[in-house]
Write an enzyme that holds these catalytic residues in place. Structure first.
Site, PDB file in Angstrom:
ATOM      1  N   ARG A 226       0.947  -1.119   0.049  1.00 17.55           N
ATOM      2  CA  ARG A 226      -0.110   0.021   0.077  1.00 17.55           C
ATOM      3  C   ARG A 226       0.873   1.225   0.007  1.00 17.55           C
ATOM      4  O   ARG A 226       0.529   2.321  -0.636  1.00 17.55           O
ATOM      5  CB  ARG A 226      -0.819  -0.158   1.464  1.00 17.55           C
ATOM      6  CG  ARG A 226      -1.848   1.154   1.216  1.00 17.55           C
ATOM      7  CD  ARG A 226      -2.859   1.022   2.341  1.00 17.55           C
ATOM      8  NE  ARG A 226      -4.252   1.963   2.355  1.00 17.55           N
ATOM      9  CZ  ARG A 226      -4.370   2.912   3.319  1.00 17.55           C
ATOM     10  NH1 ARG A 226      -3.422   3.058   4.081  1.00 17.55           N
ATOM     11  NH2 ARG A 226      -5.166   3.708   3.167  1.00 17.55           N
TER      12      ARG A 226
ATOM     13  N   ILE B 174      -7.273   7.778  -0.921  1.00 22.41           N
ATOM     14  CA  ILE B 174      -7.158   6.173  -0.900  1.00 22.41           C
ATOM     15  C   ILE B 174      -7.905   5.800   0.352  1.00 22.41           C
ATOM     16  O   ILE B 174      -7.890   6.158   1.216  1.00 22.41           O
ATOM     17  CB  ILE B 174      -5.679   5.876  -0.940  1.00 22.41           C
ATOM     18  CG1 ILE B 174      -5.431   4.337  -1.023  1.00 22.41           C
ATOM     19  CG2 ILE B 174      -4.985   6.319   0.483  1.00 22.41           C
ATOM     20  CD1 ILE B 174      -4.062   4.033  -1.157  1.00 22.41           C
ATOM     21  N   SER B 175      -8.805   4.743  -0.106  1.00 21.92           N
ATOM     22  CA  SER B 175      -9.738   4.383   0.901  1.00 21.92           C
ATOM     23  C   SER B 175      -9.011   3.488   2.208  1.00 21.92           C
ATOM     24  O   SER B 175      -8.179   3.175   2.175  1.00 21.92           O
ATOM     25  CB  SER B 175     -10.821   3.281   0.464  1.00 21.92           C
ATOM     26  OG  SER B 175     -11.745   4.002  -0.264  1.00 21.92           O
ATOM     27  N   GLN B 176      -9.612   3.735   3.446  1.00 25.15           N
ATOM     28  CA  GLN B 176      -9.158   3.007   4.611  1.00 25.15           C
ATOM     29  C   GLN B 176      -9.103   1.478   4.138  1.00 25.15           C
ATOM     30  O   GLN B 176      -9.881   0.986   3.743  1.00 25.15           O
ATOM     31  CB  GLN B 176     -10.305   3.334   5.688  1.00 25.15           C
ATOM     32  CG  GLN B 176      -9.871   2.517   7.110  1.00 25.15           C
ATOM     33  CD  GLN B 176     -11.265   2.810   7.995  1.00 25.15           C
ATOM     34  OE1 GLN B 176     -12.298   3.461   7.546  1.00 25.15           O
ATOM     35  NE2 GLN B 176     -11.267   2.015   8.922  1.00 25.15           N
TER      36      GLN B 176
END
Length: 214
Positions: free
Chosen positions: A37, A63-65
């Protein structure tokens, strides 16, 4: 751009946290344990990449959790070689997770800045979605339909009809629906005209804007 033993250790801890939060699909957990990530984040955020937190990625997007990525991915029930349409390529992280899960990924991004950046980054990191497209996610990719599943990674005020039309019978659409906050919604196509709907609580996404490509 490096992926070190330290990063892998941090991913192991993140995956353990996701499992504790209720993510049980081993395909999802293994993919998230494999995808670095930190390489999808701006350098200023890389040290925090394995916290269960969303971060800005430019163009007013995030950017999503990781929990959100895992939760949506789990709802898709991806099988090897499934055709998956992703609405909102963003940083490319969710795309990479889906690729690692064995999906044939078709992804569309409305922000030109992110589209240009991510269409280069993904193959550079070894992830090869079938299509990375610049366009309006509300319209989907009708020329590549039908899809086994569709994932929307932005908050939609309503469920776009073109996306429903592009699902196979038996296919699954995972979409956060709402304005200020969104309800994670799963629609399963049971016939040409019928969809089964399930809701999974409140989430917070950046808005999915129609006809706003730039």
């Amino acid at each position: 751009m490096k992926d070190t033993a330290k990063h892998q250790g941090l991913r192991n801890q993140l995956v353990k946290l996701l499992a504790e939060k209720g993510i049980y699909d081993t395909n999802v957990l293994n993919a998230m344990n494999a995808v670095p990530r930190h390489l999808f984040l701006e350098s200023g955020f890389q040290d925090f990449a394995y916290q269960d937190t969303a971060f800005p990625i430019g163009a007013g997007q995030t950017i999503s959790q990781p929990y959100t990525v895992a939760f949506q991915s789990q709802l898709l029930q991806v099988k090897a070689d499934d055709k998956v349409l992703e609405i909102g390529t963003g940083s490319g992280y969710q795309t990479a997770v889906l690729c690692k899960m064995g999906a044939k990924v078709f992804t569309i991004e409305r922000q030109n800045e992110l589209y240009r950046k991510t269409s280069v980054l993904l193959p550079k990191l070894g992830y090869r979605p079938r299509v990375v497209s610049f366009g309006d996610g509300y319209k989907g990719l009708p020329n590549d339909a039908p899809f086994d599943s569709i994932i929307v990674t932005a908050g939609a005020p309503f469920v776009p009809q073109p996306l429903l039309a592009q699902l196979k019978i038996g296919g699954r659409l995972v979409i956060p629906v709402g304005d200020e906050k969104q309800v994670m919604t799963l629609l399963i196509r049971t016939s040409e005209t019928h969809f089964e709907q399930h809701e999974f609580g409140d989430f917070k996404f950046v808005p999915m804007l129609e006809d706003k490509n730039r």
